[in-house]
Write a protein that holds these residues in place. Structure first.
Motif, PDB file in Angstrom:
ATOM      1  N   MET A   1       0.847  -1.185   0.000  1.00 21.50           N
ATOM      2  CA  MET A   1       0.000   0.000   0.000  1.00 21.50           C
ATOM      3  C   MET A   1       0.890   1.245   0.000  1.00 21.50           C
ATOM      4  SD  MET A   1      -3.174  -1.046   0.056  1.00 21.50           S
ATOM      5  CE  MET A   1      -4.394  -0.057   0.851  1.00 21.50           C
ATOM      6  N   LYS A   2       0.427   2.247  -0.736  1.00 17.86           N
ATOM      7  CA  LYS A   2       1.171   3.491  -0.843  1.00 17.86           C
ATOM      8  C   LYS A   2       0.328   4.630  -0.281  1.00 17.86           C
ATOM      9  CE  LYS A   2       3.593   6.345  -4.182  1.00 17.86           C
ATOM     10  NZ  LYS A   2       3.889   6.579  -5.596  1.00 17.86           N
ATOM     11  N   LYS A   3       0.974   5.527   0.488  1.00 18.86           N
ATOM     12  CA  LYS A   3       0.274   6.669   1.073  1.00 18.86           C
ATOM     13  C   LYS A   3       0.334   7.854   0.126  1.00 18.86           C
ATOM     14  CE  LYS A   3       0.541   5.733   5.947  1.00 18.86           C
ATOM     15  NZ  LYS A   3       0.901   6.201   7.262  1.00 18.86           N
ATOM     16  N   TYR A   4      -0.789   8.586   0.083  1.00 22.31           N
ATOM     17  CA  TYR A   4      -0.883   9.811  -0.699  1.00 22.31           C
ATOM     18  C   TYR A   4      -1.403  10.918   0.211  1.00 22.31           C
ATOM     19  CZ  TYR A   4      -0.591   6.775  -4.782  1.00 22.31           C
ATOM     20  OH  TYR A   4      -0.185   5.856  -5.720  1.00 22.31           O
ATOM     21  N   HIS A   5      -0.909  12.120  -0.002  1.00 18.54           N
ATOM     22  CA  HIS A   5      -1.333  13.298   0.751  1.00 18.54           C
ATOM     23  C   HIS A   5      -1.981  14.269  -0.228  1.00 18.54           C
ATOM     24  CE1 HIS A   5       1.208  12.258   4.324  1.00 18.54           C
ATOM     25  NE2 HIS A   5       1.740  11.502   3.387  1.00 18.54           N
ATOM     26  N   TYR A   6      -3.213  14.687   0.084  1.00 18.89           N
ATOM     27  CA  TYR A   6      -3.947  15.597  -0.798  1.00 18.89           C
ATOM     28  C   TYR A   6      -4.506  16.772  -0.011  1.00 18.89           C
ATOM     29  CZ  TYR A   6      -3.756  11.964  -4.348  1.00 18.89           C
ATOM     30  OH  TYR A   6      -3.313  11.033  -5.258  1.00 18.89           O
ATOM     31  N   TYR A   7      -4.926  17.771  -0.759  1.00 22.56           N
ATOM     32  CA  TYR A   7      -5.558  18.959  -0.208  1.00 22.56           C
ATOM     33  C   TYR A   7      -4.654  19.598   0.854  1.00 22.56           C
ATOM     34  CZ  TYR A   7      -9.411  16.847  -2.718  1.00 22.56           C
ATOM     35  OH  TYR A   7     -10.186  16.263  -3.696  1.00 22.56           O
ATOM     36  N   ASP A   8      -3.507  20.051   0.381  1.00 21.34           N
ATOM     37  CA  ASP A   8      -2.494  20.709   1.222  1.00 21.34           C
ATOM     38  C   ASP A   8      -2.038  19.808   2.367  1.00 21.34           C
ATOM     39  OD1 ASP A   8      -2.582  23.066  -0.337  1.00 21.34           O
ATOM     40  OD2 ASP A   8      -4.301  23.797   0.825  1.00 21.34           O
ATOM     41  N   GLY A   9      -2.015  18.519   2.134  1.00 18.68           N
ATOM     42  CA  GLY A   9      -1.541  17.567   3.126  1.00 18.68           C
ATOM     43  C   GLY A   9      -2.539  17.228   4.211  1.00 18.68           C
ATOM     44  N   LYS A  10      -3.751  17.757   4.120  1.00 20.84           N
ATOM     45  CA  LYS A  10      -4.754  17.518   5.165  1.00 20.84           C
ATOM     46  C   LYS A  10      -5.355  16.123   5.106  1.00 20.84           C
ATOM     47  CE  LYS A  10      -6.108  22.312   5.679  1.00 20.84           C
ATOM     48  NZ  LYS A  10      -7.204  23.285   5.560  1.00 20.84           N
ATOM     49  N   LEU A  11      -5.421  15.536   3.909  1.00 21.54           N
ATOM     50  CA  LEU A  11      -6.011  14.216   3.733  1.00 21.54           C
ATOM     51  C   LEU A  11      -4.903  13.218   3.411  1.00 21.54           C
ATOM     52  CD1 LEU A  11      -8.617  12.448   3.380  1.00 21.54           C
ATOM     53  CD2 LEU A  11      -8.446  12.986   0.945  1.00 21.54           C
ATOM     54  N   ILE A  12      -4.884  12.115   4.155  1.00 16.03           N
ATOM     55  CA  ILE A  12      -3.911  11.055   3.921  1.00 16.03           C
ATOM     56  C   ILE A  12      -4.692   9.785   3.615  1.00 16.03           C
ATOM     57  CG2 ILE A  12      -1.989   9.717   4.879  1.00 16.03           C
ATOM     58  CD1 ILE A  12      -1.651  12.116   6.882  1.00 16.03           C
ATOM     59  N   ILE A  13      -4.394   9.208   2.449  1.00 11.53           N
ATOM     60  CA  ILE A  13      -5.077   7.983   2.038  1.00 11.53           C
ATOM     61  C   ILE A  13      -4.049   6.931   1.663  1.00 11.53           C
ATOM     62  CG2 ILE A  13      -7.139   9.203   1.237  1.00 11.53           C
ATOM     63  CD1 ILE A  13      -6.076   8.741  -1.664  1.00 11.53           C
ATOM     64  N   GLU A  14      -4.499   5.687   1.602  1.00 15.92           N
ATOM     65  CA  GLU A  14      -3.662   4.578   1.151  1.00 15.92           C
ATOM     66  C   GLU A  14      -4.368   3.847   0.027  1.00 15.92           C
ATOM     67  OE1 GLU A  14      -2.253   1.851   4.108  1.00 15.92           O
ATOM     68  OE2 GLU A  14      -1.671   3.473   5.463  1.00 15.92           O
ATOM     69  N   LEU A  15      -3.613   3.582  -1.028  1.00 15.11           N
ATOM     70  CA  LEU A  15      -4.109   2.804  -2.164  1.00 15.11           C
ATOM     71  C   LEU A  15      -3.101   1.711  -2.482  1.00 15.11           C
ATOM     72  CD1 LEU A  15      -5.327   5.686  -4.513  1.00 15.11           C
ATOM     73  CD2 LEU A  15      -6.772   3.993  -3.380  1.00 15.11           C
ATOM     74  N   PRO A  16      -3.537   0.645  -3.127  1.00 14.70           N
ATOM     75  CA  PRO A  16      -2.596  -0.407  -3.519  1.00 14.70           C
ATOM     76  C   PRO A  16      -1.459   0.170  -4.374  1.00 14.70           C
ATOM     77  CG  PRO A  16      -4.841  -1.177  -3.785  1.00 14.70           C
ATOM     78  CD  PRO A  16      -4.923   0.284  -3.474  1.00 14.70           C
ATOM     79  N   ASP A  17      -0.297  -0.430  -4.277  1.00 10.40           N
ATOM     80  CA  ASP A  17       0.909   0.055  -4.955  1.00 10.40           C
ATOM     81  C   ASP A  17       0.733   0.251  -6.449  1.00 10.40           C
ATOM     82  OD1 ASP A  17       2.304   0.092  -2.554  1.00 10.40           O
ATOM     83  OD2 ASP A  17       3.075  -1.936  -2.824  1.00 10.40           O
ATOM     84  N   GLU A  18      -0.102  -0.562  -7.093  1.00  7.74           N
ATOM     85  CA  GLU A  18      -0.234  -0.478  -8.548  1.00  7.74           C
ATOM     86  C   GLU A  18      -1.043   0.734  -9.025  1.00  7.74           C
ATOM     87  OE1 GLU A  18      -3.334  -3.523  -7.134  1.00  7.74           O
ATOM     88  OE2 GLU A  18      -1.235  -3.129  -6.730  1.00  7.74           O
ATOM     89  N   PHE A  19      -1.687   1.459  -8.119  1.00 12.21           N
ATOM     90  CA  PHE A  19      -2.452   2.634  -8.527  1.00 12.21           C
ATOM     91  C   PHE A  19      -1.516   3.787  -8.866  1.00 12.21           C
ATOM     92  CE2 PHE A  19      -6.001   0.323  -7.063  1.00 12.21           C
ATOM     93  CZ  PHE A  19      -7.139   0.945  -7.546  1.00 12.21           C
ATOM     94  N   GLN A  20      -1.894   4.517  -9.923  1.00 10.42           N
ATOM     95  CA  GLN A  20      -1.122   5.683 -10.341  1.00 10.42           C
ATOM     96  C   GLN A  20      -2.055   6.714 -10.945  1.00 10.42           C
ATOM     97  OE1 GLN A  20       1.654   4.640 -13.443  1.00 10.42           O
ATOM     98  NE2 GLN A  20       0.316   3.036 -14.179  1.00 10.42           N
ATOM     99  N   ASP A  21      -1.529   7.927 -11.135  1.00  5.98           N
ATOM    100  CA  ASP A  21      -2.342   8.974 -11.750  1.00  5.98           C
ATOM    101  C   ASP A  21      -2.759   8.532 -13.143  1.00  5.98           C
ATOM    102  OD1 ASP A  21      -2.084  10.684  -9.572  1.00  5.98           O
ATOM    103  OD2 ASP A  21      -0.313  11.673 -10.393  1.00  5.98           O
ATOM    104  N   MET A  22      -4.018   8.782 -13.473  1.00  2.00           N
ATOM    105  CA  MET A  22      -4.494   8.459 -14.809  1.00  2.00           C
ATOM    106  C   MET A  22      -3.956   9.516 -15.773  1.00  2.00           C
ATOM    107  SD  MET A  22      -8.421   7.925 -16.135  1.00  2.00           S
ATOM    108  CE  MET A  22      -8.682   6.303 -15.418  1.00  2.00           C
ATOM    109  N   ASP A  23      -3.460   9.070 -16.917  1.00  2.00           N
ATOM    110  CA  ASP A  23      -2.930  10.012 -17.897  1.00  2.00           C
ATOM    111  C   ASP A  23      -4.062  10.794 -18.551  1.00  2.00           C
ATOM    112  OD1 ASP A  23      -3.516   8.687 -20.711  1.00  2.00           O
ATOM    113  OD2 ASP A  23      -2.838   7.082 -19.360  1.00  2.00           O
ATOM    114  N   SER A  24      -3.744  11.965 -19.100  1.00  2.00           N
ATOM    115  CA  SER A  24      -4.771  12.871 -19.623  1.00  2.00           C
ATOM    116  C   SER A  24      -5.577  12.253 -20.767  1.00  2.00           C
ATOM    117  CB  SER A  24      -4.152  14.190 -20.062  1.00  2.00           C
ATOM    118  OG  SER A  24      -3.177  13.971 -21.045  1.00  2.00           O
ATOM    119  N   LYS A  25      -4.961  11.439 -21.581  1.00  2.21           N
ATOM    120  CA  LYS A  25      -5.677  10.786 -22.683  1.00  2.21           C
ATOM    121  C   LYS A  25      -6.762   9.842 -22.140  1.00  2.21           C
ATOM    122  CE  LYS A  25      -4.584   8.625 -27.107  1.00  2.21           C
ATOM    123  NZ  LYS A  25      -3.517   8.062 -27.938  1.00  2.21           N
TER     124      LYS A  25
END
Length: 164
Positions: A1-25
């Motif tokens: 699991m990988k941790k992500y920080h969003y909204y100026d670091g206020k929100l901390i979430i965990e998603l499986p390692d294979e998740f990544q940002d979806m490309d614009s296309k």
């Protein structure tokens, strides 16, 4: 699991390692409308994750009723689509309301879980989507995710304190 920080670091979430940002296309293909979720991640196979902080007030005790209203609207638009009625997951940080529904798509059935919780008094809306029939896997991923959401508060001196 990988941790992500969003909204100026206020929100901390965990998603499986294979998740990544979806490309614009892929975003344009999967979300072909002008207003899209602020955060879109995927496992590049079958599961998409979204988050959107909406400028609408929401308190913790209102989250359940907000999700029930979303569920009712979904059922009105797509009768018999609800496969998991609204329930609450309590984690040490917040109570999160969620439900699940299924829709028919060109590729077969798509499964969706939607959840809502308050963040800084605003409405944080999230979802998981899958084009497979593995709704049990999606339920488990959603529940695991919701149980681990954390908030980090910044006090007047700039110190970060995890709310646990």
């Amino acid at each position: 699991m990988k941790k992500y920080h969003y909204y100026d670091g206020k929100l901390i979430i965990e998603l499986p390692d294979e998740f990544q940002d979806m490309d614009s296309k892929a975003i344009i293909k999967k979300f072909p409308y002008q207003i899209r979720p602020q955060i879109i991640k995927w496992d590049m196979k079958e599961i998409i994750f979204t988050l959107d902080l909406i400028n609408q007030s929401l308190r913790e005790k209102e989250a359940y009723f907000a999700v029930v209203a979303m569920q009712r609207k979904m059922n009105k638009i797509y009768p018999a689509s609800i496969i998991k009625t609204t329930s609450i997951i309590y984690n040490p940080n917040v109570a999160v309301a969620w439900f699940a529904f299924a829709l028919n798509s060109r590729k077969g059935k798509s499964i969706h879980t939607m959840f809502a919780l308050p963040m800084d008094g605003k409405f944080l809306l999230g979802s998981f989507h899958s084009n497979s029939d593995g709704h049990q896997k999606l339920y488990e991923l959603t529940q695991q995710f919701l149980k681990k959401i954390m908030f980090r508060e910044v006090d007047k001196e700039g110190w970060n304190n995890a709310r646990i």
